[in-house]
Scaffold this motif. Sequence first.
Motif, PDB file in Angstrom:
ATOM      1  N   ASP A   1      -5.439  -5.001   8.357  1.00 60.47           N
ATOM      2  CA  ASP A   1      -4.508  -3.934   7.980  1.00 60.47           C
ATOM      3  C   ASP A   1      -4.080  -4.199   6.543  1.00 60.47           C
ATOM      4  OD1 ASP A   1      -2.714  -1.838   9.910  1.00 60.47           O
ATOM      5  OD2 ASP A   1      -1.863  -2.269   7.925  1.00 60.47           O
ATOM      6  N   ALA A   2      -3.741  -3.128   5.832  1.00 60.76           N
ATOM      7  CA  ALA A   2      -3.333  -3.283   4.429  1.00 60.76           C
ATOM      8  C   ALA A   2      -1.863  -3.668   4.298  1.00 60.76           C
ATOM      9  CB  ALA A   2      -3.601  -1.994   3.668  1.00 60.76           C
TER      10      ALA A   2
ATOM     11  N   ARG B   1       3.033  -6.019   8.432  1.00 57.68           N
ATOM     12  CA  ARG B   1       2.559  -5.880   9.818  1.00 57.68           C
ATOM     13  C   ARG B   1       1.566  -6.992  10.170  1.00 57.68           C
ATOM     14  NH1 ARG B   1       3.649  -0.841   8.314  1.00 57.68           N
ATOM     15  NH2 ARG B   1       1.639  -0.071   7.626  1.00 57.68           N
TER      16      ARG B   1
ATOM     17  N   GLY C   1      -2.367  -2.390  12.523  1.00 61.89           N
ATOM     18  CA  GLY C   1      -0.912  -2.371  12.581  1.00 61.89           C
ATOM     19  C   GLY C   1      -0.371  -3.768  12.845  1.00 61.89           C
TER      20      GLY C   1
ATOM     21  N   HIS D   1      -6.774   9.373   5.806  1.00 65.96           N
ATOM     22  CA  HIS D   1      -7.727   9.292   4.686  1.00 65.96           C
ATOM     23  C   HIS D   1      -8.669  10.491   4.717  1.00 65.96           C
ATOM     24  CE1 HIS D   1      -6.498   5.203   3.562  1.00 65.96           C
ATOM     25  NE2 HIS D   1      -6.297   5.039   4.833  1.00 65.96           N
TER      26      HIS D   1
ATOM     27  N   ARG E   1      -8.785   3.357  15.431  1.00 73.00           N
ATOM     28  CA  ARG E   1      -7.969   4.328  16.187  1.00 73.00           C
ATOM     29  C   ARG E   1      -6.738   4.740  15.387  1.00 73.00           C
ATOM     30  NH1 ARG E   1      -4.600   4.192  21.836  1.00 73.00           N
ATOM     31  NH2 ARG E   1      -3.172   2.963  20.562  1.00 73.00           N
ATOM     32  N   PHE E   2      -6.542   6.043  15.227  1.00 73.80           N
ATOM     33  CA  PHE E   2      -5.375   6.628  14.544  1.00 73.80           C
ATOM     34  C   PHE E   2      -5.265   6.120  13.106  1.00 73.80           C
ATOM     35  CE2 PHE E   2      -3.174   6.475  18.973  1.00 73.80           C
ATOM     36  CZ  PHE E   2      -3.974   7.507  19.424  1.00 73.80           C
TER      37      PHE E   2
ATOM     38  N   TYR F   1       0.052   4.936   2.613  1.00 70.82           N
ATOM     39  CA  TYR F   1       0.078   5.175   4.067  1.00 70.82           C
ATOM     40  C   TYR F   1       1.284   6.057   4.389  1.00 70.82           C
ATOM     41  CZ  TYR F   1       0.620   4.230   9.057  1.00 70.82           C
ATOM     42  OH  TYR F   1       0.788   4.374  10.417  1.00 70.82           O
TER      43      TYR F   1
ATOM     44  N   GLY G   1      -7.271  -1.241  10.790  1.00 71.24           N
ATOM     45  CA  GLY G   1      -5.939  -0.605  10.762  1.00 71.24           C
ATOM     46  C   GLY G   1      -5.180  -1.011  12.006  1.00 71.24           C
TER      47      GLY G   1
ATOM     48  N   ARG H   1      -6.233  -6.680   4.606  1.00 65.41           N
ATOM     49  CA  ARG H   1      -7.332  -6.096   3.839  1.00 65.41           C
ATOM     50  C   ARG H   1      -7.150  -4.590   3.745  1.00 65.41           C
ATOM     51  NH1 ARG H   1     -11.611 -10.170   3.441  1.00 65.41           N
ATOM     52  NH2 ARG H   1     -12.998  -8.596   2.614  1.00 65.41           N
ATOM     53  N   ASP H   2      -7.514  -4.044   2.601  1.00 60.74           N
ATOM     54  CA  ASP H   2      -7.548  -2.590   2.423  1.00 60.74           C
ATOM     55  C   ASP H   2      -8.998  -2.157   2.631  1.00 60.74           C
ATOM     56  OD1 ASP H   2      -7.759   0.016   1.444  1.00 60.74           O
ATOM     57  OD2 ASP H   2      -6.210  -0.295  -0.063  1.00 60.74           O
ATOM     58  N   PHE H   3      -9.251  -1.362   3.652  1.00 60.57           N
ATOM     59  CA  PHE H   3     -10.655  -1.044   3.974  1.00 60.57           C
ATOM     60  C   PHE H   3     -11.269  -0.048   2.986  1.00 60.57           C
ATOM     61  CE2 PHE H   3      -8.088   1.367   7.184  1.00 60.57           C
ATOM     62  CZ  PHE H   3      -8.197   2.625   6.610  1.00 60.57           C
ATOM     63  N   ARG H   4     -10.496   0.417   2.003  1.00 57.45           N
ATOM     64  CA  ARG H   4     -11.101   1.254   0.968  1.00 57.45           C
ATOM     65  C   ARG H   4     -11.843   0.401  -0.060  1.00 57.45           C
ATOM     66  NH1 ARG H   4      -5.685   4.316  -0.465  1.00 57.45           N
ATOM     67  NH2 ARG H   4      -5.126   2.119  -0.344  1.00 57.45           N
TER      68      ARG H   4
ATOM     69  N   MET I   1       0.857  -1.187   0.000  1.00 60.61           N
ATOM     70  CA  MET I   1       0.000   0.000   0.000  1.00 60.61           C
ATOM     71  C   MET I   1       0.891   1.235   0.000  1.00 60.61           C
ATOM     72  SD  MET I   1      -2.624   1.171   2.985  1.00 60.61           S
ATOM     73  CE  MET I   1      -1.254   1.044   4.106  1.00 60.61           C
TER      74      MET I   1
HETATM   75  C1  LIG Z   1      -1.099   4.732  12.995  1.00 59.57           C
HETATM   76  S1  LIG Z   1      -1.431   3.066  12.626  1.00 59.57           S
HETATM   77  C2  LIG Z   1      -2.662   2.731  13.861  1.00 59.57           C
HETATM   78  C3  LIG Z   1      -2.487   1.379  14.524  1.00 59.57           C
HETATM   79  C4  LIG Z   1      -3.486   1.073  15.630  1.00 59.57           C
HETATM   80  N1  LIG Z   1      -4.848   1.256  15.175  1.00 59.57           N
HETATM   81  C5  LIG Z   1      -3.217   1.867  16.868  1.00 59.57           C
HETATM   82  O1  LIG Z   1      -4.139   2.476  17.397  1.00 59.57           O
HETATM   83  O2  LIG Z   1      -2.072   1.879  17.341  1.00 59.57           O
HETATM   84  C6  LIG Z   1      -2.406   3.112  11.159  1.00 59.57           C
HETATM   85  C7  LIG Z   1      -2.556   1.753  10.509  1.00 59.57           C
HETATM   86  O3  LIG Z   1      -3.615   1.853   9.552  1.00 59.57           O
HETATM   87  C8  LIG Z   1      -3.240   1.061   8.436  1.00 59.57           C
HETATM   88  N2  LIG Z   1      -3.969   1.528   7.253  1.00 59.57           N
HETATM   89  C9  LIG Z   1      -3.896   2.741   6.656  1.00 59.57           C
HETATM   90  N3  LIG Z   1      -4.674   2.771   5.562  1.00 59.57           N
HETATM   91  C10 LIG Z   1      -5.246   1.538   5.459  1.00 59.57           C
HETATM   92  C11 LIG Z   1      -6.165   0.947   4.527  1.00 59.57           C
HETATM   93  N4  LIG Z   1      -6.612   1.639   3.473  1.00 59.57           N
HETATM   94  N5  LIG Z   1      -6.580  -0.316   4.761  1.00 59.57           N
HETATM   95  C12 LIG Z   1      -6.125  -1.024   5.829  1.00 59.57           C
HETATM   96  N6  LIG Z   1      -5.239  -0.521   6.723  1.00 59.57           N
HETATM   97  C13 LIG Z   1      -4.812   0.740   6.545  1.00 59.57           C
HETATM   98  C14 LIG Z   1      -1.748   1.253   8.303  1.00 59.57           C
HETATM   99  O4  LIG Z   1      -1.148   0.219   7.541  1.00 59.57           O
HETATM  100  C15 LIG Z   1      -1.304   1.300   9.758  1.00 59.57           C
HETATM  101  O5  LIG Z   1      -0.856   0.038  10.204  1.00 59.57           O
END
Ligand SMILES: C[S@@+](CC[C@H](N)C(=O)[O-])C[C@H]1O[C@@H](n2cnc3c(N)ncnc32)[C@H](O)[C@@H]1O
Length: 265
Positions: A67-68, A72, A45, A114, A108-109, A4, A43, A90-93, A1
């Motif tokens: 997570d995409a 991770r 991580g 996006h 979270r975070f 990110y 997401g 998975r890519d949640f888009r 991806m």
């Molecule tokens: C800052 S980390 C947050 C991790 C965790 N949620 C936390 O609270 O510590 C953001 C995560 O979102 C994932 N992410 C970003 N865009 C994404 C997408 N389109 N589909 C799936 N995961 C995604 C990234 O790969 C990353 O691991």
Amino acid sequence: MATYLMEDGDEGERLRLKTDRAVVERQARWAGIGAGMRVLDVGCGAGVTSAILGDLVSPQGSILGIDASAERIETARRNFQGPGVAFACRDFRQQMEGLGAFDFIWVRFVLEYHRSGAFDIVGRLSDLLRPGGILCLIDLDHNCLNHYGLSARLERNIQGVMDWLRERADFDPFMGRRLYSFLYDLGLEDIEVKMTPHHLIFGELSEVDRYNWWRKLAVAARGSGWSWADYEQGFDGFAAEFMDFFSDPRRFTYTPMIACRGCRR
Ligand SMILES: C[S@@+](CC[C@H](N)C(=O)[O-])C[C@H]1O[C@@H](n2cnc3c(N)ncnc32)[C@H](O)[C@@H]1O
């Protein structure tokens, strides 16, 4: 991806170091997580938060972390997969068919990365909730922008690079303040909002904060494409000036964290 903003070989480690179990537990309990629930960690991580949430719903409940990042997810599987704890790349888009329905969805975070698609993403996630299921969104507000004691040059460049990332990288430093409207516009019920400090940094700098903020600079700021024209040595000059400022026990830095939760009818 490719998109990110914090993508980097050390991102799983950064997330591991900065995740505070007590904070995650407190936030999830406040939002209404409970034993026996089926949970989606969006997401996730490298799976640290999924493992913590998994403990809160065990032994009858279960958690799926998505997570995409294949890297991770691989780390998450190695460290945390077990009874009631599973992961999927998975890519949640994209459409999220086949994941099933959930009692509790935790984001979270994530939405801050996006800016333009956040509402649609939340809408699709809310479709995965069972009736009565809970959606919990948590993000920062005024992300990276609240420091006291900056030089005019640092102030100008921090504001500049954050505006640049907003426009060019779809990053939203103000995602926190938007979350309530997402739940409201989707018609969720029993909406609650809570604001707490995420970063509250004064005095001696902890090693975790030093590492976390250095990674933000080294990955997001360095890779941004912003012109560091104020600095003879470009990005390196900016980074050195920022880390000098940040290491000074007189500096004061804070970031509000906004959590919103609501229930599906
Ligand atoms: C800052 S980390 C947050 C991790 C965790 N949620 C936390 O609270 O510590 C953001 C995560 O979102 C994932 N992410 C970003 N865009 C994404 C997408 N389109 N589909 C799936 N995961 C995604 C990234 O790969 C990353 O691991």
